[in-house]
Design a protein around this motif. Structure first.
Motif, mmCIF file in Angstrom:
data_model
loop_
_atom_site.group_PDB
_atom_site.id
_atom_site.type_symbol
_atom_site.label_atom_id
_atom_site.label_comp_id
_atom_site.label_asym_id
_atom_site.label_seq_id
_atom_site.Cartn_x
_atom_site.Cartn_y
_atom_site.Cartn_z
ATOM 1 N N VAL A 1 -0.053 -13.895 -9.903
ATOM 2 C CA VAL A 1 0.989 -12.814 -9.310
ATOM 3 C C VAL A 1 0.493 -11.094 -9.396
ATOM 4 C CG1 VAL A 1 2.786 -11.685 -10.159
ATOM 5 C CG2 VAL A 1 3.202 -13.897 -9.483
ATOM 6 N N LEU A 2 -0.813 -10.856 -10.423
ATOM 7 C CA LEU A 2 -1.433 -9.991 -10.519
ATOM 8 C C LEU A 2 -2.464 -9.444 -9.196
ATOM 9 C CD1 LEU A 2 -3.033 -7.405 -12.445
ATOM 10 C CD2 LEU A 2 -4.166 -9.099 -13.278
ATOM 11 N N GLY A 3 -3.166 -10.621 -8.635
ATOM 12 C CA GLY A 3 -3.613 -10.812 -7.417
ATOM 13 C C GLY A 3 -3.087 -10.165 -6.461
ATOM 14 N N GLY A 4 -2.068 -10.605 -6.126
ATOM 15 C CA GLY A 4 -0.845 -10.275 -5.595
ATOM 16 C C GLY A 4 -0.425 -8.654 -4.709
ATOM 17 N N VAL A 5 -0.221 -8.443 -6.609
ATOM 18 C CA VAL A 5 0.208 -7.189 -6.389
ATOM 19 C C VAL A 5 -0.783 -6.252 -6.083
ATOM 20 C CG1 VAL A 5 1.245 -5.214 -9.171
ATOM 21 C CG2 VAL A 5 1.729 -7.386 -8.587
ATOM 22 N N LEU A 6 -1.493 -6.163 -6.710
ATOM 23 C CA LEU A 6 -3.019 -5.566 -6.391
ATOM 24 C C LEU A 6 -3.605 -5.267 -4.859
ATOM 25 C CD1 LEU A 6 -5.890 -3.670 -7.240
ATOM 26 C CD2 LEU A 6 -6.717 -6.105 -7.660
ATOM 27 N N THR A 7 -3.346 -6.712 -4.201
ATOM 28 C CA THR A 7 -3.522 -5.998 -2.937
ATOM 29 C C THR A 7 -2.267 -5.761 -2.493
ATOM 30 O OG1 THR A 7 -2.191 -8.138 -2.510
ATOM 31 C CG2 THR A 7 -4.359 -8.008 -2.501
ATOM 32 N N THR A 8 -1.202 -5.579 -2.405
ATOM 33 C CA THR A 8 -0.146 -5.407 -2.239
ATOM 34 C C THR A 8 -0.090 -3.378 -2.858
ATOM 35 O OG1 THR A 8 1.697 -6.523 -2.648
ATOM 36 C CG2 THR A 8 2.873 -4.204 -2.529
ATOM 37 N N ALA A 9 -0.339 -3.257 -3.573
ATOM 38 C CA ALA A 9 -1.035 -1.758 -4.425
ATOM 39 C C ALA A 9 -1.990 -1.070 -3.543
ATOM 40 C CB ALA A 9 -0.641 -1.147 -5.561
ATOM 41 N N LEU A 10 -3.112 -1.849 -3.497
ATOM 42 C CA LEU A 10 -4.266 -1.375 -2.452
ATOM 43 C C LEU A 10 -3.674 -0.802 -1.160
ATOM 44 C CD1 LEU A 10 -7.197 -3.193 -3.848
ATOM 45 C CD2 LEU A 10 -7.052 -1.234 -3.955
ATOM 46 N N PHE A 11 -2.691 -2.302 -1.085
ATOM 47 C CA PHE A 11 -3.008 -1.346 0.360
ATOM 48 C C PHE A 11 -2.011 -0.410 0.902
ATOM 49 C CE2 PHE A 11 -3.084 -6.561 1.998
ATOM 50 C CZ PHE A 11 -4.456 -6.417 2.017
ATOM 51 N N LEU A 12 -1.161 -0.113 0.003
ATOM 52 C CA LEU A 12 0.057 1.257 0.309
ATOM 53 C C LEU A 12 -0.731 2.808 0.011
ATOM 54 C CD1 LEU A 12 3.075 0.016 -3.057
ATOM 55 C CD2 LEU A 12 3.302 0.511 -0.072
ATOM 56 N N LEU A 13 -1.883 2.202 -1.114
ATOM 57 C CA LEU A 13 -3.092 3.326 -1.004
ATOM 58 C C LEU A 13 -3.634 3.829 0.189
ATOM 59 C CD1 LEU A 13 -4.334 5.463 -2.632
ATOM 60 C CD2 LEU A 13 -5.498 3.917 -3.639
ATOM 61 N N HIS A 14 -3.872 2.411 1.042
ATOM 62 C CA HIS A 14 -4.684 2.243 1.949
ATOM 63 C C HIS A 14 -4.375 3.202 3.347
ATOM 64 C CE1 HIS A 14 -8.575 1.316 4.200
ATOM 65 N NE2 HIS A 14 -8.439 0.098 4.310
ATOM 66 N N GLY A 15 -2.967 2.243 3.254
ATOM 67 C CA GLY A 15 -2.129 3.095 4.001
ATOM 68 C C GLY A 15 -1.954 4.390 3.749
ATOM 69 N N ALA A 16 -1.404 5.157 2.864
ATOM 70 C CA ALA A 16 -1.055 6.502 2.326
ATOM 71 C C ALA A 16 -2.452 7.137 3.187
ATOM 72 C CB ALA A 16 -1.156 6.359 1.327
ATOM 73 N N VAL A 17 -3.217 6.367 2.370
ATOM 74 C CA VAL A 17 -4.582 8.023 3.023
ATOM 75 C C VAL A 17 -5.070 7.882 4.373
ATOM 76 C CG1 VAL A 17 -7.290 7.634 3.398
ATOM 77 C CG2 VAL A 17 -5.836 6.594 0.856
ATOM 78 N N PHE A 18 -4.654 6.524 5.149
ATOM 79 C CA PHE A 18 -4.693 6.298 7.012
ATOM 80 C C PHE A 18 -3.365 7.974 6.705
ATOM 81 C CE2 PHE A 18 -3.548 4.734 10.301
ATOM 82 C CZ PHE A 18 -4.884 4.672 11.002
ATOM 83 N N LEU A 19 -2.447 7.769 6.816
ATOM 84 C CA LEU A 19 -1.392 7.998 7.417
ATOM 85 C C LEU A 19 -2.227 10.018 7.489
ATOM 86 C CD1 LEU A 19 1.904 6.741 6.903
ATOM 87 C CD2 LEU A 19 0.992 7.163 8.953
ATOM 88 N N ALA A 20 -2.580 10.413 6.132
ATOM 89 C CA ALA A 20 -3.547 11.435 5.803
ATOM 90 C C ALA A 20 -4.110 11.491 7.120
ATOM 91 C CB ALA A 20 -3.139 11.149 4.126
#
Length: 353
Positions: A169-188
């Motif tokens: 579950v920690l692994g799933g939460v981490l990939t979700t959080a990393l992709f959120l950050l990665h997506g926000a940086v991509f939009l910026a």
């Protein structure tokens, strides 16, 4: 280096490419309603990933195809053992793809709002499940062997509840959080106007929590096996995330995107590095563990696959690089009149740099 090892590295590279490239797609999908407060904003956000999201999914097809051909026992045990989570991922990817293609086909706010929600859900499910699956492969799963002495007959006996252990579950939460950050940086990086500034503000605030999650998960991952060459890679992944935060504060969005991509890539390298030479670790009996040696296809099959890859891989990489170059400009919020009934999805136009 023998061919089974070469193809294990190829599968790891394909999964890494998929997580890095599709990661920002998933992030943009999850953030669509949060950053897109107007229809113009949402069109800009979708326009940022519009030319590339389906090309990024080719990496998933290639990774799964390579697993099937090079390590059929690994493919069979993994996708039968994770049958329900993988089924949810497939449904989510279908819904997400349909949403991205069809949301602009009707000039109806309710129609688009429903698709926006489904795009978000369709991005959230695979973001979590892939992290959970990879973590479980490294941690180990209960198995049985239908024909002792044959690695090709290893069957995962874990229940759905077993898959949702704390580490996974920690692994799933981490990939979700990393992709959120990665997506926000991509939009910026790829947009201008309100979407760009909201994305950048979110990314700056998200870096520290994501860094703490990354450190916690990588520490737990390194504790599963003896210290190895993956330890410096784990440190590098954490440092890259800190660099992303500094780059965002300095307004260097390109460097920030490179850093978040390096963090996701480093995470993938650590997971596959901890797994090797295993493919699916058995928590029931180490003798049941699928390895690169006992799960590989015949040498002839791997040789043919190698020649096919040598011919076609450069073509695929060249085409995808060209598509990113063609659509490299930022998108602004300026609206233009649709060209006709077939062109309502061409409203976002490139803004000058």
């Amino acid at each position: 280096m023998d061919l089974p090892t070469v193809w294990f590295l190829a599968v790891a590279v394909l999964w890494t490419g998929y997580l890095v490239l599709e990661g920002f797609d998933f992030g943009v999908g999850m953030l669509l309603r949060a950053f897109g407060r107007t229809e113009d904003d949402r069109e800009v956000a979708i326009g940022a990933i519009g030319p590339v999201w389906d090309g990024n999914e080719v990496w998933l097809i290639a990774a799964v195809g390579a697993m099937f051909a090079a390590f059929p026992a690994w493919y069979a045990a993994t996708f039968s053992g994770f049958y329900l989570p993988v089924l949810f991922v497939l449904l989510a990817l279908i819904v997400r793809g349909v949403g991205l293609e069809y949301r602009a086909k009707r000039d109806d706010a309710a129609w688009r709002a429903r698709w926006d929600v489904l795009i978000g859900v369709g991005s959230l499910v695979p973001s979590f499940v892939w992290g959970m699956v990879l973590a479980n492969l490294v941690r180990g799963l209960p198995t049985r062997v239908t024909e002792p002495g044959s690695g090709a007959n290893t069957v995962v006996t874990a229940s759905l509840g077993d898959l949702f252990n704390g580490y996974a579950v920690l692994g799933g939460v981490l990939t979700t959080a990393l992709f959120l950050l990665h997506g926000a940086v991509f939009l910026a990086l790829k947009t201008d106007g309100p979407v760009r500034y909201r994305a950048r503000s979110f990314a700056v605030r998200a870096v520290l929590p994501v860094l703490l999650l990354t450190v916690a998960f990588l520490t737990a991952t390194l504790a599963l096996r003896d210290p190895s060459w993956t330890t410096p890679v784990a440190w590098a992944a954490g440092v890259a995330l800190a660099v992303a935060g500094i780059a965002l504060l300095l307004g260097r969005e390109g460097w920030a995107f490179t850093a978040t991509a390096a963090t996701i890539g480093g995470l993938s390298v650590v997971l596959f590095g901890q797994l090797f030479p295993g493919l699916l670790v058995s928590s029931t009996d180490p003798a049941h563990t699928l390895t690169v040696a006992n799960a590989a296809s015949a040498p002839y099959t791997l040789t043919v696959m190698s020649w096919v890859a040598v011919v076609f891989l450069p073509l695929v990489l060249g085409y995808q690089s060209w598509s990113y170059w063609v659509f490299r400009k930022r998108l602004g919020g300026e609206r233009i009149e649709p060209a006709g009934t077939d062109g309502p999805d061409e409203r976002a136009v490139p803004a000058p740099r």
